[in-house]
Design an enzyme around this catalytic site. Structure first.
Site, mmCIF file in Angstrom:
data_model
loop_
_atom_site.group_PDB
_atom_site.id
_atom_site.type_symbol
_atom_site.label_atom_id
_atom_site.label_comp_id
_atom_site.label_asym_id
_atom_site.label_seq_id
_atom_site.Cartn_x
_atom_site.Cartn_y
_atom_site.Cartn_z
ATOM 1 C CG HIS B 10 -2.097 -0.961 1.033
ATOM 2 N ND1 HIS B 10 -3.245 -0.637 0.355
ATOM 3 C CD2 HIS B 10 -2.263 -2.237 1.455
ATOM 4 C CE1 HIS B 10 -4.081 -1.675 0.363
ATOM 5 N NE2 HIS B 10 -3.494 -2.665 1.024
ATOM 6 C CG HIS B 83 -6.290 -0.458 -2.329
ATOM 7 N ND1 HIS B 83 -6.485 0.740 -1.694
ATOM 8 C CD2 HIS B 83 -6.993 -1.374 -1.611
ATOM 9 C CE1 HIS B 83 -7.264 0.565 -0.642
ATOM 10 N NE2 HIS B 83 -7.580 -0.720 -0.569
ATOM 11 C CG HIS B 164 -5.243 -8.566 -3.936
ATOM 12 N ND1 HIS B 164 -4.249 -8.198 -3.060
ATOM 13 C CD2 HIS B 164 -6.241 -7.673 -3.719
ATOM 14 C CE1 HIS B 164 -4.621 -7.140 -2.372
ATOM 15 N NE2 HIS B 164 -5.840 -6.801 -2.757
ATOM 16 C CG HIS B 199 -4.448 -5.454 5.234
ATOM 17 N ND1 HIS B 199 -4.543 -4.091 5.256
ATOM 18 C CD2 HIS B 199 -4.446 -5.798 3.913
ATOM 19 C CE1 HIS B 199 -4.595 -3.620 4.017
ATOM 20 N NE2 HIS B 199 -4.560 -4.638 3.185
#
Lengths: 533, 415
Positions: B10, B83, B164, B199
Site C-alpha cells: 500500500h 487498490h 488477491h 491484512h
C-alpha cells in the site's frame, strides 16, 4: 346437473353415505360436489363399502351356486339396481356465492338429503384463488396441485409462504414416500424469493445436487445468487465447512454432550479464565485451579470424540472440521447468506450424527439469538423468515432426543415464530415428538404412512378433523399428500410434482429470462487479465 | 530455491506525511531484507500501491527499491490488487512493468468453449507462476468461475498461484464483513498459493491445497489495524526437494501504543482527565499513538473532548503520529446516533442494506440492488487522479457509471 356419479342416501354429519352410480367409479379421497341454490358443498370420500338390496342369505346362496357350477346363467334381477358401492364422505367446506365472489365456510349443515353428486371441476376451486388474491398472496408457497382421489386437477395449492414457514412445517412419511422430493420442490419454488431463507442440514447429501444423476437445488436457474453449499469437499464456487474452535461456546458442547457436574464446572472454569482460547487451553491442559486431572482427561477424551481435536507434542492437533486456523467467519457467513434470503445447504453426509447436530445447533443458536436481537431493535421486519430443514427430526425434538432437552431446535419449535424462525421437520416417527411440539407445527404435509400408531399421532394433532382419514392417509401413493394447516380451510389433498419435472420447467423459464431480458448471454469481460490470442 | 512472498504494501496509504513515511519505510526494510536473504525472486500478491495512480512520492519509493532488487538480480512477480487495479487498465503498475521492474503474471486467453485459460510465467527454470488480480468487492469471482481449472491442475512442475482475494474459509473474524471467495474457486494441486488482500498473516493447509499463505500487510493502513496488528511482515520460503520451509520476517518500523477509553456515563471532563492521566507517564517518543474513546457520555457534547489538544501535547513529547477514533462515542444530551459499524466500508454496507427497500427497480432482487448501489457509490466517489484533467475525470466517471448500470447494452437493445 350433469355427470352425476352418485346420490346422498343417508348418514350423519361425520359420515355422509353416497350411493355410487353403476357406471361410475368413486375412489378413496375423491372430491365430490353437492350443489344447492346459492352454494355448494365439497365432500371427500374417506371410505368405500358394498351396498345391496338382497339379503345376505340369498347372496350367499347365489355365490355358492356359481362357485359350485350350478346355474352359471343365474344372475340378480336388474343387478345394477340390486348391488352397488356406498361411498362414505365428509363435508369439507361449503362455498357460498356472495356478490359474485365465492367464499368458503366451515360446513354447518348437511347437504340436501338425496342431493346429486358430481365430480369436482377446476372452476369449483376458484374460491382458493380468490383467497390467494384477498391475502395478496404474492408470497405463495406452491406445494403441488389439487388431487381428487388419484386424479390431478390443474389447480395450484398455494399456501401463505411466510406464515407457513414461520409456524413450522411437519413432513411425516414412511421411507420412499417422497419426503425429500417435497422439500426440494418447496425450496426450489421459493429459492429466488426475498422473503425467506432456508438452512438445510443435509445428512444424506441429497439437496444440492452436483451430479446429473442426482438433480438438486443447484439446478435452479438462479442458484448462483440464492444457494450456498458448505461442505467438507465443496465443488468449485462453494465453501468448505470448517469452523474455528474459538467459535465454540460452552453451551454448544453442553447441548450435545453428556457431562458430569465436575466436567460442567471445569468447562465453566476454562471459559471464565479465557473466553477466547478456553477450548484450546482445555485441550492442551493448561492448569486451572480447582480442575482435577482426572476430570480434565475425561473431558479431553470426550472433546476428541466430538471435535477430533487433541493435544500432540504440546500443540493443538485438529483432524476434523473444527480447526484452530481458519473457519473464523463460517458461521457469520452462513448467517449473512440466510439474511440475504438464500438457501444454505450444510452437507453433513460425512459427519457422525453427534457432530452434525453440534454444527446444526451452533448455527441455529446464532440465528435464534440474532433474530431475537432484531426483534428487540425493531429490525425483524427487514429480515427474511428462516426455516431450518431437519431430517430425522426426532433426533433433536423427540422424547429420546440425542441432544439436550431444551435445545435450540425445541426452542425454535416452541417460540421461533415470534422471531420469524421456523422448522421444516421431516420424520418417519411423528409419534415420538412431544404433543405440545406437534401442536405447534401448524402445517403438516402428510405423505403415505403405513404404521397405525404414527397415523394416529398425526390425526390427533392435525389442524382439521382427520379422524375419518386414517385410511386415506394409509392409501397415499408416492407423491400424494394431504395438507392439514391452520392456513387452509380444509385438509387439502395434493399431488406433489417430481423434482426432476420442476427443474425442467424452470430450465424453460431460464431461456425465457434470457430471451426477454438479456438478449444473448454476455461473456464475462475478464478485466485485469492480459488477454493473449 | 528461495523466494519472498509479500502483499499489501500500500505505498501511498494514509493522508499524513508521517504515516506515509512509515509505509514507505516498511517497504524499504522488506526489500532490503529480501536482498539480504539472497532470495531468487519476490512475489507481491497485490496492492503494491495504494491506488492505481499514487502520489509521485509513493511511486518513486516503489521505483527506487524495485530498481535495487532488479540490480541484485532478483525478479519481482506481481498480481494487481483491489487498490492498484484499474478497470480501464490505467495503472502505474503498467509503468513499472514497462520499466522491467516488475512482471505482472496475470495472463490468459479465451478457450474455444468460452473458458479462461491462464498462462504460466516462468521464474528461473523450475517455477511456474500464474495468478488472478483482485478487484473491489471481489468482482474477480466471475473470472474465477470461468477458469479452465482442469488445465491448470494438470500442469506439472513446481507451481505457484498468486491471488488477491480473501477466502471464505480463512477470513479473520475482524474482516468477517469483507467480500470473499470460497477456496474451491482456486485451482487445486499448486505447490504454493500466494495470497494477498487480507491484512492479517496466516498459513493454512488443505487437501489438494498444500500451502495457502497470507503474509498480511507490511504496515497497517487504518486505525483498527494499528490497534490490532501493530506491525506487519512477510514470508521467506525455501524449497528443498519439494519440501517448503516457510519463515516469517517481521517488519518493525515504529512502536505503536494503543489506548482505549470507556466513556460510558462519564462527563467529557472526566474522560479528558482520564486520557491525560494515562498519557502522563507514557513514553511516546518515536511511537505512533492510537486513542479510541467509546460509550455514551452522561453529559456534554462529544466535541468537548480535548483530543486535539491531547494530540498536540503528545506530538510535542515526540510521538510520530497520534490517531484518534470516536466512532462509537455518543452522548445522552443529544439523540443517540446508532453506529453499528467499525469501519467506513462496513458502515456504508449496512446503511445501503437498511435503506435499499425504499427503491423500486424492476427485475432486481434485494441483493442485486445492494450490489448496484454499492458499485454506483464506489464509482461516484472515485476521486480525481493527480494530473487528471477535470474533463477527463468527468468522462471517466461517467463511463464507469454507464458500465455499472449496464446502460450501453440496454440502449443498444432499445435501439
Amino acid at each position: 346437473m350433469s355427470n352425476i356419479i352418485g346420490r346422498i342416501v343417508s348418514g350423519d354429519f361425520e359420515d355422509i353415505l353416497i350411493r355410487q352410480k353403476v357406471d361410475e367409479e368413486i375412489e378413496m379421497g375423491d372430491l365430490l360436489v353437492a350443489e344447492a341454490e346459492e352454494s355448494y358443498s365439497l365432500l371427500q370420500v374417506f371410505d368405500l363399502t358394498y351396498g345391496s338390496q338382497i339379503s345376505d342369505k340369498e347372496k350367499n346362496l347365489i355365490a355358492g351356486m356359481k362357485l359350485e357350477g350350478h346355474g352359471e346363467e343365474l344372475d340378480f334381477t336388474e343387478p345394477e339396481l340390486s348391488n352397488y358401492i356406498i361411498g362414505h364422505a365428509k363435508n369439507l367446506v361449503t362455498v357460498k356465492d356472495q356478490n359474485n365472489n365465492e367464499t368458503p365456510y366451515s360446513p354447518k349443515k348437511l347437504p340436501g338429503f338425496f342431493s346429486e353428486l358430481r365430480r369436482i371441476k377446476e372452476e369449483d376451486l376458484k374460491f382458493m384463488e380468490n383467497q390467494d388474491r384477498a391475502e395478496k398472496n404474492d408470497r405463495a408457497l406452491t406445494t403441488g396441485k389439487i388431487r381428487s382421489g388419484s386424479k390431478v386437477l390443474d389447480v395450484d395449492v398455494n399456501l401463505p409462504g411466510e406464515d407457513v414457514l414461520r409456524h413450522h412445517i411437519l413432513i411425516p412419511a414412511s421411507t420412499g414416500k417422497g419426503k425429500s422430493n417435497l422439500v426440494k420442490v418447496m425450496i426450489h419454488d421459493l429459492l429466488d424469493e426475498d422473503y425467506c431463507g432456508f438452512l438445510v442440514i443435509d445428512p444424506h447429501g441429497e439437496y444440492y445436487g452436483e451430479e446429473s444423476s442426482n438433480p438438486g437445488l443447484s439446478d435452479h436457474p438462479k442458484s448462483a445468487d440464492y444457494l450456498s453449499l458448505y461442505s467438507p469437499d465443496p465443488p468449485a464456487g462453494e465453501s468448505s465447512l470448517i469452523i474455528n474452535i474459538n467459535q465454540l461456546r460452552p453451551s454448544d458442547l453442553r447441548n450435545v454432550m453428556d457431562l458430569s457436574d465436575a466436567q460442567n464446572e471445569a468447562i465453566a472454569a476454562y471459559f471464565q479464565d479465557d473466553e477466547e482460547n478456553w477450548l484450546e487451553n482445555l485441550v492442551t491442559g493448561k492448569d486451572i485451579k480447582g480442575v482435577r486431572d482426572s476430570t480434565l482427561s475425561a473431558l479431553q477424551r470426550k472433546i476428541y470424540v466430538y471435535l477430533s481435536v487433541s493435544k500432540e507434542n504440546g500443540d493443538l492437533n485438529c483432524e476434523g472440521m473444527f480447526r484452530s486456523e481458519g473457519g473464523e467467519s463460517t458461521i457469520d457467513d452462513i448467517l449473512s447468506d440466510l439474511e440475504d434470503s438464500k438457501a444454505v445447504v450444510l452437507d453433513t453426509s460425512n459427519l457422525e450424527d453427534r457432530v452434525e447436530l453440534l454444527v446444526g445447533s451452533m448455527v441455529a443458536n446464532r440465528i435464534f439469538n440474532q433474530y431475537k436481537n432484531y426483534k428487540n431493535s425493531g429490525d425483524l421486519d427487514e429480515n427474511p423468515v428462516i426455516s431450518t430443514v431437519l431430517e430425522e427430526a426426532p433426533r433433536v425434538i423427540g422424547e429420546n432426543s440425542m441432544i439436550r432437552s431444551g435445545n435450540v431446535f425445541e426452542k425454535i419449535a416452541r417460540e421461533g415464530r415470534k422471531f420469524k424462525i421456523g422448522l421444516t421437520a421431516i420424520t418417519q416417527l411423528p409419534s415420538v415428538i412431544p404433543k405440545e411440539i406437534l401442536a405447534n407445527m401448524n402445517t403438516k404435509i402428510l405423505l403415505g404412512m403405513e404404521m397405525n400408531t404414527e397415523r394416529k399421532s398425526l390425526v390427533d394433532s392435525a389442524s382439521q378433523d382427520l379422524s375419518k382419514d386414517e385410511r386415506n392417509i394409509a392409501s397415499l401413493d408416492i407423491g400424494e399428500a394431504i395438507i392439514t394447516s391452520t392456513f387452509t380451510n380444509f385438509a387439502v389433498p395434493i399431488k406433489i410434482p417430481l423434482f426432476e419435472e420442476t427443474i425442467t420447467e424452470s430450465d424453460n423459464d431460464e431461456d425465457k429470462y434470457r430471451d426477454e431480458d438479456k438478449g444473448e448471454e454476455v461473456r464475462t469481460e475478464h478485466l485485469g487479465i492480459n488477454m493473449e490470442d | 530455491m528461495k523466494f519472498a512472498h509479500m502483499a499489501d504494501t500500500h505505498l501511498g496509504a494514509w493522508s499524513s506525511q508521517e504515516m506515509k513515511k512509515l509505509v514507505s519505510k516498511a517497504f524499504e526494510k522488506a526489500i532490503d531484507r529480501c536482498i539480504g536473504n539472497n532470495v531468487d525472486f519476490i512475489l507481491i500478491s497485490g496492492d503494491l500501491l495504494e491506488t492505481s495512480r499514487p502520489s509521485t512520492g509513493a511511486l518513486s519509493t516503489a521505483a527506487k527499491k524495485l530498481r535495487e532488487v532488479n540490480d541484485a538480480g532478483i525478479d519481482v512477480y506481481l498480481v494487481p490488487g483491489s487498490h492498484d487495479f484499474s478497470p480501464s487498465g490505467n495503472t502505474m503498475l503498467n509503468v513499472l512493468q514497462s520499466a522491467d521492474l516488475i512482471e505482472n503474471v496475470v495472463r490468459g486467453k479465451p478457450t474455444d468453449d468460452g473458458k479462461l485459460l491462464l498462462k504460466f510465467t516462468r521464474a528461473r527454470e523450475e517455477v511456474k507462476i500464474t495468478g488472478m488480480p483482485g478487484r473491489k468487492r471481489s468482482l474477480e469471482s466471475k473470472s474465477y468461475e470461468e477458469l479452465d481449472r482442469e488445465g491448470l491442475e494438470k500442469e506439472d512442475g513446481f507451481k505457484v498461484f498468486m491471488f488477491h482475494s480473501a477466502l471464505d474459509e480463512y477470513k479473520p473474524e475482524i474482516y468477517k464483513e469483507m467480500d470473499s471467495l470460497p477456496l474451491s474457486l482456486l485451482p487445486k494441486n499448486f505447490d504454493y498459493y500466494a495470497g494477498g488482500h487480507v491484512h492479517k498473516k496466516g498459513v493454512f493447509e488443505e487437501d489438494r491445497y498444500p500451502k495457502i499463505v497470507f503474509p498480511g500487510s507490511l504496515f497497517p493502513v487504518n486505525f483498527k489495524e494499528l490497534e490490532e496488528f501493530e506491525n506487519g511482515g512477510f514470508y521467506i520460503v525455501e524449497v528443498n526437494n519439494g519440501e517448503l520451509d516457510i519463515s516469517r520476517e517481521e517488519i518493525e518500523v515504529c512502536d505503536i501504543v494503543s489506548k482505549k477509553f470507556d466513556a460510558q456515563n462519564k462527563s467529557p471532563e472526566e474522560i479528558n482527565n482520564q486520557i491525560k492521566n494515562t498519557m502522563k507517564d507514557l513514553d511516546v517518543r518515536g511511537k505512533v499513538v492510537t486513542i479510541r474513546v467509546k460509550g455514551t457520555l452522561k453529559s456534554g457534547r462529544t466535541t468537548e473532548l480535548n483530543l486535539g489538544k491531547i494530540k498536540s501535547i503528545l506530538i510535542d513529547r515526540g510521538a510520530v503520529s497520534v490517531k484518534s477514533n470516536t466512532r462509537k462515542l455518543s452522548t445522552k444530551e443529544y439523540e443517540e446516533v446508532k453506529v453499528k459499524a467499525d469501519d467506513k466500508n462496513e458502515l456504508e454496507d449496512k446503511l445501503i442494506k437498511e435503506n435499499i427497500g425504499q427503491f423500486e427497480l424492476e427485475d432486481y432482487s434485494k441483493q442485486e440492488k445492494v450490489e448496484l448501489a454499492k458499485n454506483l457509490y464506489q464509482e461516484l466517489s472515485d476521486e480525481r487522479n493527480e494530473g487528471e484533467k477535470k474533463k477527463d475525470y468527468r468522462s471517466r466517471v461517467a463511463e464507469n457509471v454507464i458500465q455499472t448500470l449496464d446502460l450501453k447494452q440496454k440502449m443498444e437493445q432499445i435501439l
